[in-house]
Every structure is written in structure tokens, then in C-alpha cells.
Write a protein that holds these residues in place. Sequence first.
Motif, PDB file in Angstrom:
ATOM      1  N   SER A  40       0.818  -1.207   0.000  1.00 34.50           N
ATOM      2  CA  SER A  40       0.000   0.000   0.000  1.00 34.50           C
ATOM      3  C   SER A  40       0.853   1.259   0.000  1.00 34.50           C
ATOM      4  O   SER A  40       2.039   1.239   0.362  1.00 34.50           O
ATOM      5  CB  SER A  40      -0.927   0.018   1.210  1.00 34.50           C
ATOM      6  OG  SER A  40      -0.170   0.105   2.412  1.00 34.50           O
TER       7      SER A  40
ATOM      8  N   TYR B 261      -0.197  -2.067   4.612  1.00 32.52           N
ATOM      9  CA  TYR B 261      -0.691  -3.420   4.360  1.00 32.52           C
ATOM     10  C   TYR B 261      -0.049  -3.952   3.092  1.00 32.52           C
ATOM     11  O   TYR B 261       0.493  -3.201   2.262  1.00 32.52           O
ATOM     12  CB  TYR B 261      -2.222  -3.478   4.267  1.00 32.52           C
ATOM     13  CG  TYR B 261      -2.837  -2.897   3.016  1.00 32.52           C
ATOM     14  CD1 TYR B 261      -2.889  -3.623   1.819  1.00 32.52           C
ATOM     15  CD2 TYR B 261      -3.419  -1.629   3.033  1.00 32.52           C
ATOM     16  CE1 TYR B 261      -3.478  -3.096   0.673  1.00 32.52           C
ATOM     17  CE2 TYR B 261      -4.012  -1.098   1.895  1.00 32.52           C
ATOM     18  CZ  TYR B 261      -4.027  -1.837   0.724  1.00 32.52           C
ATOM     19  OH  TYR B 261      -4.599  -1.318  -0.406  1.00 32.52           O
TER      20      TYR B 261
ATOM     21  N   ALA C  97      -9.049   1.666   2.173  1.00 37.21           N
ATOM     22  CA  ALA C  97      -8.453   2.127   3.429  1.00 37.21           C
ATOM     23  C   ALA C  97      -9.203   3.373   3.881  1.00 37.21           C
ATOM     24  O   ALA C  97      -9.351   4.327   3.116  1.00 37.21           O
ATOM     25  CB  ALA C  97      -6.970   2.447   3.235  1.00 37.21           C
TER      26      ALA C  97
ATOM     27  N   LYS D 198      -7.073  -3.165  11.249  1.00 37.35           N
ATOM     28  CA  LYS D 198      -6.668  -1.768  11.354  1.00 37.35           C
ATOM     29  C   LYS D 198      -5.169  -1.684  11.617  1.00 37.35           C
ATOM     30  O   LYS D 198      -4.609  -2.505  12.343  1.00 37.35           O
ATOM     31  CB  LYS D 198      -7.441  -1.090  12.490  1.00 37.35           C
ATOM     32  CG  LYS D 198      -7.100   0.362  12.729  1.00 37.35           C
ATOM     33  CD  LYS D 198      -7.948   0.932  13.856  1.00 37.35           C
ATOM     34  CE  LYS D 198      -7.619   2.391  14.131  1.00 37.35           C
ATOM     35  NZ  LYS D 198      -8.459   2.955  15.222  1.00 37.35           N
ATOM     36  N   SER D 199      -4.521  -0.679  11.035  1.00 37.02           N
ATOM     37  CA  SER D 199      -3.088  -0.457  11.254  1.00 37.02           C
ATOM     38  C   SER D 199      -2.878   0.398  12.497  1.00 37.02           C
ATOM     39  O   SER D 199      -3.405   1.514  12.587  1.00 37.02           O
ATOM     40  CB  SER D 199      -2.460   0.244  10.044  1.00 37.02           C
ATOM     41  OG  SER D 199      -1.154   0.711  10.354  1.00 37.02           O
TER      42      SER D 199
ATOM     43  N   TYR E  68      -5.368   3.681   9.915  1.00 36.22           N
ATOM     44  CA  TYR E  68      -6.332   3.354   8.864  1.00 36.22           C
ATOM     45  C   TYR E  68      -6.927   1.957   9.085  1.00 36.22           C
ATOM     46  O   TYR E  68      -6.219   1.029   9.505  1.00 36.22           O
ATOM     47  CB  TYR E  68      -5.672   3.414   7.489  1.00 36.22           C
ATOM     48  CG  TYR E  68      -5.591   4.813   6.911  1.00 36.22           C
ATOM     49  CD1 TYR E  68      -6.496   5.229   5.942  1.00 36.22           C
ATOM     50  CD2 TYR E  68      -4.642   5.720   7.351  1.00 36.22           C
ATOM     51  CE1 TYR E  68      -6.438   6.515   5.409  1.00 36.22           C
ATOM     52  CE2 TYR E  68      -4.568   7.014   6.835  1.00 36.22           C
ATOM     53  CZ  TYR E  68      -5.471   7.397   5.871  1.00 36.22           C
ATOM     54  OH  TYR E  68      -5.423   8.678   5.352  1.00 36.22           O
TER      55      TYR E  68
ATOM     56  N   PHE F 112      -9.068  -1.278   7.195  1.00 35.16           N
ATOM     57  CA  PHE F 112      -9.067  -1.850   5.860  1.00 35.16           C
ATOM     58  C   PHE F 112     -10.309  -2.718   5.639  1.00 35.16           C
ATOM     59  O   PHE F 112     -10.677  -3.531   6.499  1.00 35.16           O
ATOM     60  CB  PHE F 112      -7.795  -2.655   5.632  1.00 35.16           C
ATOM     61  CG  PHE F 112      -6.547  -1.893   5.962  1.00 35.16           C
ATOM     62  CD1 PHE F 112      -6.207  -0.752   5.247  1.00 35.16           C
ATOM     63  CD2 PHE F 112      -5.734  -2.275   7.011  1.00 35.16           C
ATOM     64  CE1 PHE F 112      -5.078  -0.024   5.557  1.00 35.16           C
ATOM     65  CE2 PHE F 112      -4.603  -1.561   7.328  1.00 35.16           C
ATOM     66  CZ  PHE F 112      -4.275  -0.420   6.608  1.00 35.16           C
TER      67      PHE F 112
END
Length: 435
Positions: free
Chosen positions: A334, A339, A383, A402-403, A408, A410
Motif C-alpha cells: 500500500s 498493508y 483504506a 486496522k493499522s 487506517y 481496511f
Amino acid sequence: MKKLICLILPLLLLCGCSISVEEFLSPPRLDEEQTAIYEALRLSKGGDVNLKYPMSGQYRSAFVVQNIDDEESNEAIVFYEASNITDDGSSLRLNFLDKQDGKWVSVYDFAALGSEVERVLFADLGDGALSIIVTYPIQNSSDHATSIFRYENNTPSEVYKSRHVYMSLIDINGDNAQEVFMVNSDSSSNTATANLLGWEENGFSVLSSVPLSAGFASCRNIQLGTATSMDRKGIFIDYSLADGATNTDILLCYDRTLVAAQIPDEQTMRRSNSYTPLISCRDNDADGVIEIPVVSPAPGYESRPANEQVNFIHWFELASSGNALEHEAITYVSIRNDYMLSIPSRWAGLVTCSISIADGTVTFSKYNPVTKEAEDELMVIRAVSEAGMEKADLSGFTPYGKSAATGYSFFIRTNTENSFAMSEAELGNMFTITE
């Protein structure tokens, strides 16, 4: 600092605490031993001194007390700033103190290599005794400096000092002793050298030195790990070139000797753009071996300008011969590097993707190599930021995590009617949130 005080003081008052601004701003109170060390230093300098504190690492006090020789008692190292320097050295100093008849006494004073202390390390660098490693940031530069000391017979000596772009301690041969690994560069010629240092019979010296590839501008990332499936250790050095590209040099470790892998630069050179982040070497598939990323345009983007290309990342391992790369996997990474989607082998060359930064979507579609057009939509990854969650229309999408790094979340929508698309079970193995 003033804003921080304004925020904290009301909280202290609400808790019933009584504290003055002077007490809040004052340095940490010294314990009994530190006070004795400080007084010994003041006595040797003839007045008050301004203590300096390491910026990072295990030892964050201006007073570092450690047994650094073969005697039972501890020694002390104090970092301070001095005035009226007469030896043309730095105003930042490090003073060694030892106990004599039960009292702390200053035995030696050194000029530092910078104006701040970065960190302090103690390590066996190959001869069974402790060496003292002190690093400093270089003002208005990304460079650093390192001094290495040995303390013997109540006398410290500086055995090595150097300016560098990178330094770390590594056990390169598994003997439970550390080596010093440095990358030294010359900005005027865009050249750099990797050096391995440690103690040997004739003293502290450079054990091995390898020139890096031409064009070295700045160090981006360095990884020590397994380089091949034959369990050969390697050091992977990602560095930037003057034109913004990134390259990788691989150094193989043979006992306390470094040998450069013979890989042509064009095989590891890569660029980033608005759609492709800067990516460093890493163990991409968790098999214990470090892989090298190589950027390649997704099908249909080959003839576009480099800044408009959407890219897939091809991952390579170093072959056991040390002179070739072996292809391991293809992924999409990404734009924020938060991701990664592994590309199944049946998709290779037959699937492309398009990116909408405004919508936060990446669309994977079947690619027709004859018409050079994207056809059937196979998958969409979206995202969404925390701020955009309330307004996002996520109909048909499934949440995939989620990051923690970017915040963000996803969501993925797959075309279940197309047999070429990924199944839910396959997608669970192919989609990874990278931290």
C-alpha cells in the motif's frame, strides 16, 4: 516546555499536590552516591559544572556507574558541559572517576566528539573485557560520531574514534562477543565503506573493510540476518542515491570477515512514487531469510512515466552461491506501507491494479495482454481513516483489520462470481497488515 507546564500544573493542583515551577524545571535530585561523585568532579574542576544526559539507550543519567575494569569496585563516567576550555576541545566532556581510599576522585577528563551525548554502551568486543562505547549526534548533520574506550590500571584510554553514518554492535560469528559495525561515507565523492571493528591480538583495529557500491548518498536501513537458505549470515544495507533511487548492498559474514555479494546494481535498484512507498529489505515471508524488494510496473503501466506507474514488489533471496538472486514472491504494498497483498502465482502477468488516492481504494482486475486493458474486477481494498469512518459507504465490504501505525482501517470486497478471484480462505492468507 511552557505549554507543557501549563497543562501539567493544573492537574497537579487538582490532585492536591504542592509544587513550584522552579522545582518542576529543576534537574533530577541526586542520590547519595551521585552527590559524592558530583562533588568530586566539582572539586577537580574548581566550581559548578552543567551535567549532560544521554538522549537514548539504557543509560540515561549523567552519572554512569559501572565496573569497567578487573577490580571489584565500580568506576563512574560523568557527562558535563565545561566553560573556559583551553585544549581546543569540545565544551562537552566526559570525566572518569575512581574510588581511592573510599572516596571518589577524578582521574581523567576527555573532550567529547559532539555537543550532546546520544547513548552509552558497554560490551565485550572480542577480548573478554568490557569496552566503553559512547556515541554522539553531529550538529546540523545526519552523521554521528563514536568513541571507544578501555579502562585499565586506573587509566582510561581512547582506543578508537570515528565519524560515521551508521554504527551498531553485532555478534557476527556467534561467539557471544560483539563486533562494531560501521558505515563511513564521503559526501564529496558519494562513496562509502563498511567496516567491522574489534579487539584482536595486536589491539583494537579494523577487522574487515568493504567498499560499498558507487553513488552512496545516505543510509536508509540496515538489517543483520540470514542471507541464504544455507543459513549464511548477511548484512543488508539499503542506501539512497543522489537521484533519489534506492539500492541495496549485501555483505556476507565469514567469521570476522565481510565479503560483498556480487549482485549487479541494476538488479537491486528501485524507485518510489506517489503509489509506491520506499521499501527496505526485510524477512517478508517470515521464513527466517531476509529478502530484497525490487519494484516492477503492474501489467499495463510499463510504458507510462516512472512517476505515474503503479507497481508490484518482487521479492528476491540471495542464492547460496552469493552471486545471484532467486525470485520468491510478488506483492502489492500500500501507498502508506501499512498493508500488503501477496499476488498468487495464477495472477502473475494477468492481473493489474488501479489506485484512487481520493477514494482510498485499490482495485485489482484481470488484465488482457492483447488489448492491454483491465477487464473483470476481482477485488477492491479500501483504506479508511478514523475521521472518514462515519461518512464511508462500506456496503459489500468486509472489515480486515486496522493499522496501529497509521490508524487506517481496511475493508475488502471480492468478486465471488469470478473463479479467477481469491476465495475468502485464500485472502485470509494473502492479506497482511504491516506494522
